[in-house]
Structures are given as C-alpha cells and as structure tokens.
Design a protein around this motif. Structure first.
Motif, PDB file in Angstrom:
ATOM      1  N   VAL A   1       0.807  -1.218   0.000  1.00 31.25           N
ATOM      2  CA  VAL A   1       0.000   0.000   0.000  1.00 31.25           C
ATOM      3  C   VAL A   1       0.840   1.266   0.000  1.00 31.25           C
ATOM      4  O   VAL A   1       0.346   2.335  -0.329  1.00 31.25           O
ATOM      5  N   SER A   2       2.115   1.164   0.391  1.00 30.36           N
ATOM      6  CA  SER A   2       2.940   2.371   0.436  1.00 30.36           C
ATOM      7  C   SER A   2       3.480   2.763  -0.934  1.00 30.36           C
ATOM      8  O   SER A   2       4.029   3.844  -1.091  1.00 30.36           O
ATOM      9  N   ARG A   3       3.309   1.864  -1.940  1.00 27.85           N
ATOM     10  CA  ARG A   3       3.835   2.166  -3.260  1.00 27.85           C
ATOM     11  C   ARG A   3       2.734   2.748  -4.133  1.00 27.85           C
ATOM     12  O   ARG A   3       1.602   2.260  -4.158  1.00 27.85           O
ATOM     13  N   ALA A   4       3.070   3.792  -4.883  1.00 26.47           N
ATOM     14  CA  ALA A   4       2.101   4.376  -5.801  1.00 26.47           C
ATOM     15  C   ALA A   4       1.813   3.397  -6.934  1.00 26.47           C
ATOM     16  O   ALA A   4       2.698   2.669  -7.393  1.00 26.47           O
ATOM     17  N   ARG A   5       0.573   3.360  -7.395  1.00 25.61           N
ATOM     18  CA  ARG A   5       0.182   2.467  -8.496  1.00 25.61           C
ATOM     19  C   ARG A   5       0.586   3.073  -9.843  1.00 25.61           C
ATOM     20  O   ARG A   5       0.510   4.294 -10.047  1.00 25.61           O
ATOM     21  N   GLU A   6       0.966   2.220 -10.762  1.00 25.47           N
ATOM     22  CA  GLU A   6       1.280   2.660 -12.118  1.00 25.47           C
ATOM     23  C   GLU A   6      -0.021   2.849 -12.903  1.00 25.47           C
ATOM     24  O   GLU A   6      -0.919   2.002 -12.857  1.00 25.47           O
ATOM     25  N   VAL A   7      -0.138   3.973 -13.603  1.00 22.66           N
ATOM     26  CA  VAL A   7      -1.314   4.241 -14.430  1.00 22.66           C
ATOM     27  C   VAL A   7      -1.108   3.550 -15.774  1.00 22.66           C
ATOM     28  O   VAL A   7      -0.092   3.749 -16.453  1.00 22.66           O
ATOM     29  N   LEU A   8      -2.107   2.744 -16.197  1.00 24.84           N
ATOM     30  CA  LEU A   8      -1.945   1.879 -17.362  1.00 24.84           C
ATOM     31  C   LEU A   8      -2.627   2.403 -18.617  1.00 24.84           C
ATOM     32  O   LEU A   8      -2.385   1.862 -19.712  1.00 24.84           O
ATOM     33  N   VAL A   9      -3.470   3.435 -18.519  1.00 24.35           N
ATOM     34  CA  VAL A   9      -4.260   3.876 -19.669  1.00 24.35           C
ATOM     35  C   VAL A   9      -4.160   5.385 -19.826  1.00 24.35           C
ATOM     36  O   VAL A   9      -3.734   6.093 -18.904  1.00 24.35           O
ATOM     37  N   ASP A  10      -4.568   5.877 -21.012  1.00 24.23           N
ATOM     38  CA  ASP A  10      -4.666   7.316 -21.217  1.00 24.23           C
ATOM     39  C   ASP A  10      -6.088   7.771 -20.910  1.00 24.23           C
ATOM     40  O   ASP A  10      -6.942   6.962 -20.488  1.00 24.23           O
ATOM     41  N   GLU A  11      -6.372   9.047 -21.123  1.00 23.76           N
ATOM     42  CA  GLU A  11      -7.680   9.586 -20.755  1.00 23.76           C
ATOM     43  C   GLU A  11      -8.808   8.945 -21.541  1.00 23.76           C
ATOM     44  O   GLU A  11      -9.863   8.613 -20.991  1.00 23.76           O
ATOM     45  N   ALA A  12      -8.606   8.748 -22.861  1.00 27.13           N
ATOM     46  CA  ALA A  12      -9.664   8.172 -23.691  1.00 27.13           C
ATOM     47  C   ALA A  12     -10.005   6.757 -23.232  1.00 27.13           C
ATOM     48  O   ALA A  12     -11.184   6.391 -23.103  1.00 27.13           O
ATOM     49  N   ALA A  13      -8.974   5.960 -22.978  1.00 24.15           N
ATOM     50  CA  ALA A  13      -9.218   4.590 -22.530  1.00 24.15           C
ATOM     51  C   ALA A  13      -9.850   4.584 -21.143  1.00 24.15           C
ATOM     52  O   ALA A  13     -10.705   3.732 -20.852  1.00 24.15           O
ATOM     53  N   MET A  14      -9.457   5.522 -20.310  1.00 25.46           N
ATOM     54  CA  MET A  14     -10.052   5.602 -18.988  1.00 25.46           C
ATOM     55  C   MET A  14     -11.543   5.875 -19.077  1.00 25.46           C
ATOM     56  O   MET A  14     -12.350   5.215 -18.408  1.00 25.46           O
ATOM     57  N   ARG A  15     -11.943   6.822 -19.932  1.00 22.77           N
ATOM     58  CA  ARG A  15     -13.370   7.138 -20.054  1.00 22.77           C
ATOM     59  C   ARG A  15     -14.145   5.974 -20.650  1.00 22.77           C
ATOM     60  O   ARG A  15     -15.298   5.724 -20.271  1.00 22.77           O
ATOM     61  N   ALA A  16     -13.525   5.258 -21.554  1.00 21.36           N
ATOM     62  CA  ALA A  16     -14.193   4.093 -22.137  1.00 21.36           C
ATOM     63  C   ALA A  16     -14.442   3.019 -21.077  1.00 21.36           C
ATOM     64  O   ALA A  16     -15.515   2.400 -21.043  1.00 21.36           O
ATOM     65  N   ARG A  17     -13.481   2.799 -20.224  1.00 18.79           N
ATOM     66  CA  ARG A  17     -13.636   1.782 -19.189  1.00 18.79           C
ATOM     67  C   ARG A  17     -14.678   2.195 -18.153  1.00 18.79           C
ATOM     68  O   ARG A  17     -15.437   1.364 -17.647  1.00 18.79           O
ATOM     69  N   LEU A  18     -14.719   3.499 -17.821  1.00 23.81           N
ATOM     70  CA  LEU A  18     -15.750   3.965 -16.905  1.00 23.81           C
ATOM     71  C   LEU A  18     -17.139   3.833 -17.531  1.00 23.81           C
ATOM     72  O   LEU A  18     -18.111   3.471 -16.854  1.00 23.81           O
ATOM     73  N   ALA A  19     -17.232   4.138 -18.841  1.00 24.21           N
ATOM     74  CA  ALA A  19     -18.515   4.011 -19.530  1.00 24.21           C
ATOM     75  C   ALA A  19     -18.970   2.560 -19.554  1.00 24.21           C
ATOM     76  O   ALA A  19     -20.155   2.249 -19.338  1.00 24.21           O
TER      77      ALA A  19
END
Length: 362
Positions: A332-350
């Motif tokens: 939990v002390s390590r920051a997570r790596e972000v795997l997607v860009d904004e477009a892919a993020m919005r698609a996954r949320l949708a």
C-alpha cells in the motif's frame, strides 16, 4: 602537557560528547587557540568531537594550558563525569587539572590549602582510526553532494525527511540540557543535515533512507479528527510561524471581546463547502485524478477527495479492477502505475456503467 579547566565546564562538555559518542570511537579532545563568541582575540579552548555514526557532535569550552589530540574512552568519560559532577555543582570557581603523561590521563581537583583533591586516572584510546577527515568534510567543508541510490542515480529531494527516533532524541537531549533551540540545516532530504545548538555546539545528523511512500508531501494515514461545521480560517492569514494554538483567553479579554467585537475577514466559501466527492462518483473522480497526474497515489486521493486512507485504497483497488492502474503488488505504500490514457479511462468507466464510451458513439 596539562590544562586547568572549570569543573562544571568539563562535566558539561563531556556530558554532551558522550551523548553523541560510541564505545568504539570514544571522544576526541584537544586544545586549540581560536575565537569564542564575541570575546575579543583568540583564547585557549578545549575542543571535543564525537560520533556514533548517525549523529555527530562538536563543542568547546575555555581553559588554560595545552593538550595534544587524544581519545577518551566513553567509559572513562562517564567515570570523570561521575567523580566531578558533585564537586562542580554550586561552585562556579571550582576547577580541575587535566594532564597527559604518555598514555595516561590524570584528572585531579585543583590543589586546595588542605589536600590534593579528588583524582581520576585512565588510559587514552587509539587515535589512529579516528575519522577526522570525514567529520571535517561534513561540518566544515562545502555543501554535501546529492546522495545516490544503489544504481548511482541521484536521489530526489522531497518535502519529507525520515528520522530515526534515537537520532533526534540525542539532539533534543543536548538542546534541552543547554536550554537552547535546535537548528537543522537541510540541503537535501536524504543527505546529512548540519545542526546547531547555541553558540558552542555544532553537529550533524543523518536521516534514514527515504521511506517507500506514494506521496512524500504528507502523512499516508487516516486523521481521526471531527470536521467542524464551520471553519474559521482567519488565523492562517496572520500566522507567522511558531506556536499555532495560543494560551486561553483571560476573563478580562473575554469581556473586551464581547464589548468590542472584531470584524473577521470573509472566509473562502470553497473551504466550508462539502467536498465535491460527496456528490459525484468517487471511482470516476479517482480515475480522472490518477490519469491526469499519471500517478496512482492513495494519499493524493485522500487529499483531493477528502477521504480516509482505507477508502483511498479501496478506490485504487476499484481502478485496478477496471485496468486503469496496476494491482499494487508492491504494497500500500507504493504508488500504483497508471496503465491507460484519458480516452481509454473514459471508455472503461462508460463500460462499467453500462453505457457506450465517447469513441463508441462516433
């Protein structure tokens, strides 16, 4: 070779030096001619230095005479302190003679009309392994370079410095005994910090290697304080450092406050407004934050969304399930790596909400 020195001055000097010494290295003592505060000209000083590897102390006091460089074992220092502490208490003029004959140090109460005084003898330690060049570089040399990691890369400097409790306790012990403030001088959060206590003590302290923390700007834990219904932020506009909670108001001040109310400046309405996270999808808000920052930081979510540590970790796990950040296998002390860009993020949320993404509707 010998010196005469005030008994209390010697006891105080050794007390502070033993606090920063190790049994292996002992205490380094010698006399020098040099300035002492605002006094005009040079005077003879008994100068002591000691280090346990993590804390370094260097201090001095006035004396008369001359002594060469030598090492006093810490056990011998304790013996001298114990023998002289009572003698120097309450008598500012009480003095002792310290002499070196071969490898034997003799500390004797300055002769009186009736006897030769108390006497302590011991053998000096080995001067050869004393790391004098390294200690001079730390205290008197130019600013220390940027520290490096195991790969030889420069370590980043952060607002957070991590300390071993024993290291700071030693400095605070000396500052408390001297009734002086402790000053720490930072050139890099992971580099040795120089320190000063009063006019006759300087030193250094080494921080711990940086904690593997996902946000170096603030604590990574919950705060269990009750949020007030209204925040009075006027004190921040006048805060100049130091004490942040003053003494209670005296009764006559309370009467004056009632009779002459002081108009307070208007508060920032955004500070009292409920957090935006209370009225929006926290997962979506968290996704937008981590993608914009390119960092899956739990403490960033705590700060931005006004949530606790546990809830921030749950949100990161939700984002990992959506494939937006990694699974956080490093803890939990390590920051997570972000795997997607904004477009892919919005698609996954949708897709999570069962609606087409922006690219699907085109």
């Amino acid at each position: 070779m010998a010196i005469t020195i005030g008994t209390k001055a010697l006891v105080d000097l050794l007390t502070d030096l033993v606090a920063t010494a190790s049994d292996v290295r002992g205490v380094h003592l010698r006399t020098v001619r040099g300035p002492d505060g605002d006094e005009p000209g040079d005077t003879t000083l008994l100068v002591g230095t000691s280090t346990n590897g993590a804390v370094l102390g260097h201090t001095w006091t006035q004396c008369t005479g001359e002594l060469p460089p030598m090492i006093w074992p810490t056990a011998s220092c304790d013996l001298v302190i114990g023998a002289l502490k009572r003698l120097g208490k309450g008598d500012k003029l009480h003095a002792v003679d310290v002499s070196l004959d071969g490898d034997t140090v003799t500390v004797v109460e300055t002769a009186t009309l009736f006897d030769d005084g108390a006497r302590v003898e011991f053998q000096v330690g080995d001067l050869e392994p004393w790391p004098g060049d390294r200690l001079w570089r730390i205290l008197a040399g130019p600013p220390l370079p940027t520290p490096r990691d195991e790969r030889g890369d420069d370590l980043p400097s952060t607002p957070r410095t991590t300390w071993a409790p024993g290291a700071l306790a030693t400095l605070l012990q000396i500052a408390t005994r001297r009734k002086e403030a402790l000053h720490l001088f930072e050139t890099h959060s992971n580099q040795i910090h120089r320190a000063q206590i009063g006019e006759r003590w300087v030193g250094a302290v080494a921080p711990l290697r940086a904690w593997d923390h996902d946000d170096p700007e603030q604590p990574n834990t919950d705060v269990h304080l009750e949020r007030p219904d209204e925040l009075d932020l006027s004190w921040l506009a006048e805060y100049r450092g130091g004490v942040f909670v003053g003494a209670p108001v005296f009764p006559d001040e309370k009467k004056a406050a009632k009779s002459e109310p002081v108009e307070q400046p208007p508060l920032d309405p955004t500070m009292d407004a409920p957090p935006a996270a209370e009225s929006r999808d926290l997962v979506a808000a968290a996704a937008e934050l981590v993608v914009a920052a390119r960092l899956g930081s739990g403490s960033m979510l705590q700060r931005k969304l006004n949530i606790g540590f546990a809830r921030a970790q749950e949100l990161l796990d939700d984002l990992a399930a959506l494939g937006i950040v990694d699974s956080g296998a490093g803890g939990v002390s390590r920051a997570r790596e972000v795997l997607v860009d904004e477009a892919a993020m919005r698609a996954r949320l949708a897709a999570r909400e069962g609606r087409p993404g922006e690219h699907d509707s085109e």
